[in-house]
Design an enzyme around this catalytic site. Structure first.
Site, PDB file in Angstrom:
ATOM      1  N   GLU A  66     -20.173  -3.800 -22.555  1.00  0.00           N
ATOM      2  CA  GLU A  66     -18.897  -3.529 -21.901  1.00  0.00           C
ATOM      3  C   GLU A  66     -17.782  -4.330 -22.554  1.00  0.00           C
ATOM      4  OE1 GLU A  66     -17.438  -4.189 -17.426  1.00  0.00           O
ATOM      5  OE2 GLU A  66     -19.356  -3.171 -17.631  1.00  0.00           O
TER       6      GLU A  66
ATOM      7  N   ILE B  47     -11.163   1.345 -17.457  1.00  0.00           N
ATOM      8  CA  ILE B  47     -11.659   0.455 -16.414  1.00  0.00           C
ATOM      9  C   ILE B  47     -13.159   0.269 -16.638  1.00  0.00           C
ATOM     10  CG2 ILE B  47      -9.883   0.914 -14.681  1.00  0.00           C
ATOM     11  CD1 ILE B  47     -11.653   2.930 -13.366  1.00  0.00           C
ATOM     12  N   ASP B  48     -13.691  -0.843 -16.168  1.00  0.00           N
ATOM     13  CA  ASP B  48     -15.087  -1.178 -16.414  1.00  0.00           C
ATOM     14  C   ASP B  48     -16.033  -0.138 -15.832  1.00  0.00           C
ATOM     15  OD1 ASP B  48     -14.249  -3.503 -17.641  1.00  0.00           O
ATOM     16  OD2 ASP B  48     -14.521  -4.742 -15.847  1.00  0.00           O
ATOM     17  N   LYS B  49     -17.231  -0.120 -16.377  1.00  0.00           N
ATOM     18  CA  LYS B  49     -18.264   0.831 -15.960  1.00  0.00           C
ATOM     19  C   LYS B  49     -18.453   0.835 -14.440  1.00  0.00           C
ATOM     20  CE  LYS B  49     -23.280   1.494 -16.203  1.00  0.00           C
ATOM     21  NZ  LYS B  49     -24.551   0.959 -16.754  1.00  0.00           N
TER      22      LYS B  49
ATOM     23  N   ARG C 158     -11.648  -9.692 -12.917  1.00  0.00           N
ATOM     24  CA  ARG C 158     -12.926 -10.367 -12.671  1.00  0.00           C
ATOM     25  C   ARG C 158     -12.889 -11.813 -13.145  1.00  0.00           C
ATOM     26  NH1 ARG C 158     -17.008  -6.115 -15.314  1.00  0.00           N
ATOM     27  NH2 ARG C 158     -18.610  -7.414 -14.316  1.00  0.00           N
TER      28      ARG C 158
END
Length: 345
Positions: free
Chosen positions: A6, A154-156, A256
């Site tokens: 990622e 956007i992240d997984k 995050r």
């Protein structure tokens, strides 16, 4: 391993070419679109003219027309969306939630668990594979093989809204807004701890020296890229807090890493330490309750709820929002019920 992959995705700022060219003293007068075609690899004249019209090509800090003729010592700055990657993209019939679409763009409400762009070990099942199938009936775009254009990611395991450019003009116009940080984006996040007040988090985000799979926030500009996140408290549950985050910048894992840096990591964020009990009691019933919440929401508690931008063609302000997905909503309902029960004790 998946989390390390990622991190191979670039910052949103890195999705754009940002070039600075100082014209040689011996340069003859030449139209700027022709000049840039010779200086930018794989850039068509059409692509450059779109960028000039969108205002992403400046000469000596000023917007110009395509007919402008470069002169010796001119300083040219250029912002362009990157061309598509070399990775072959295969269309796949994957259902998509598309709240809005027109001739220039579409809005996708991405589900958690879907990777945005093909990459190492993720060549299929991605959002781009799904978009390639969705766009199969559209004309081919020059130099783009009909593939959809990403201007942010956007992240997984983050759910929520993405805007996709459907043609070169839209892609360039949207890219400039992301590059200028004029896009409005708000996220809903459930974090560990009692967040006492609204605030902002700033710092330079770069890879952690201790763990290359995660990002860290530094005071040193040599260790990362400048980042800004504003947050606002929405609801308190004692041991966790529901907040709204508004991005100024778009760094890898920004929310995050920022929240972890102020000791309020996202609930159930395995990469940043939120997948264990960080606040609360030692009683076994509480541990079981949190485990049940983790089971309901088996990912980081982060949802890209809203997007606002100027439309490339109409120039009107467009705003979109989407409700929390079921896993996030059900987890919140459990926390509300738990808080009510504790108050009755």
């Amino acid at each position: 391993m998946a989390d390390d992959l990622e991190l191979q995705e670039p910052d949103e700022q890195d999705l754009f070419e940002h070039l600075r060219i100082v014209v040689d003293n011996g340069q003859a007068l030449l139209r700027i679109d022709k000049f840039l075609m010779n200086r930018i690899e794989n850039a068509s004249r059409n692509r450059i003219q779109h960028a000039i019209t969108a205002g992403t090509v400046l000469v000596n800090g000023q917007q110009i027309k395509a007919s402008y003729k470069v002169k010796p010592s001119d300083v040219i700055s250029v912002v362009l969306p990157h061309p598509p990657r070399d990775t072959e993209i295969y269309p796949e019939d994957i259902p998509l939630d598309i709240p809005y679409e027109d001739d220039d763009l579409l809005i996708v409400n991405k589900s958690a668990g879907m990777v945005v762009h093909p990459g190492y070990n993720n060549y299929t099942g991605t959002l781009v594979n799904a978009l390639a199938h969705h766009f199969s009936s559209f004309p081919q775009l020059p130099g783009n093989d009909g593939r959809p254009g990403l201007v942010h990611r956007i992240d997984k395991d983050t759910s929520g809204l993405l805007v996709i450019g459907k043609n070169e003009w839209a892609l360039t116009y949207l890219a400039k807004q992301f590059f200028d940080h004029s896009i409005s984006r708000k996220y809903i996040a459930l974090v560990w701890g009692d967040v006492l007040q609204d605030g902002s988090i700033t710092g330079y985000i770069g890879r952690s020296a201790k763990d290359r799979k995660v990002m860290a926030v530094y005071d040193d500009p040599d260790k990362g890229k400048w980042s800004v996140t504003h947050y606002h408290v929405l609801e308190r549950f004692g041991y966790v807090t529901l907040i709204e985050c508004q991005l100024e910048t778009g760094r890898t894992h920004q929310i995050r890493a920022h929240l972890q840096s102020i000791s309020h990591p996202l609930f159930n964020d395995a990469v940043y330490g939120g997948n264990r009990i960080l606040k609360g009691t030692v009683f076994s019933k509480y541990r079981q309750f949190v485990d049940n919440c983790f089971a309901l929401l088996p990912r980081q508690a982060l949802h890209a709820q809203s997007l606002g931008f100027i439309h490339p063609t109409s120039k009107k302000k467009m705003e979109f929002s989407t409700p929390l997905p079921d896993d996030f909503r059900l987890c919140l309902e459990k926390w509300r019920a738990y808080t009510s029960w504790k108050e009755l004790e």
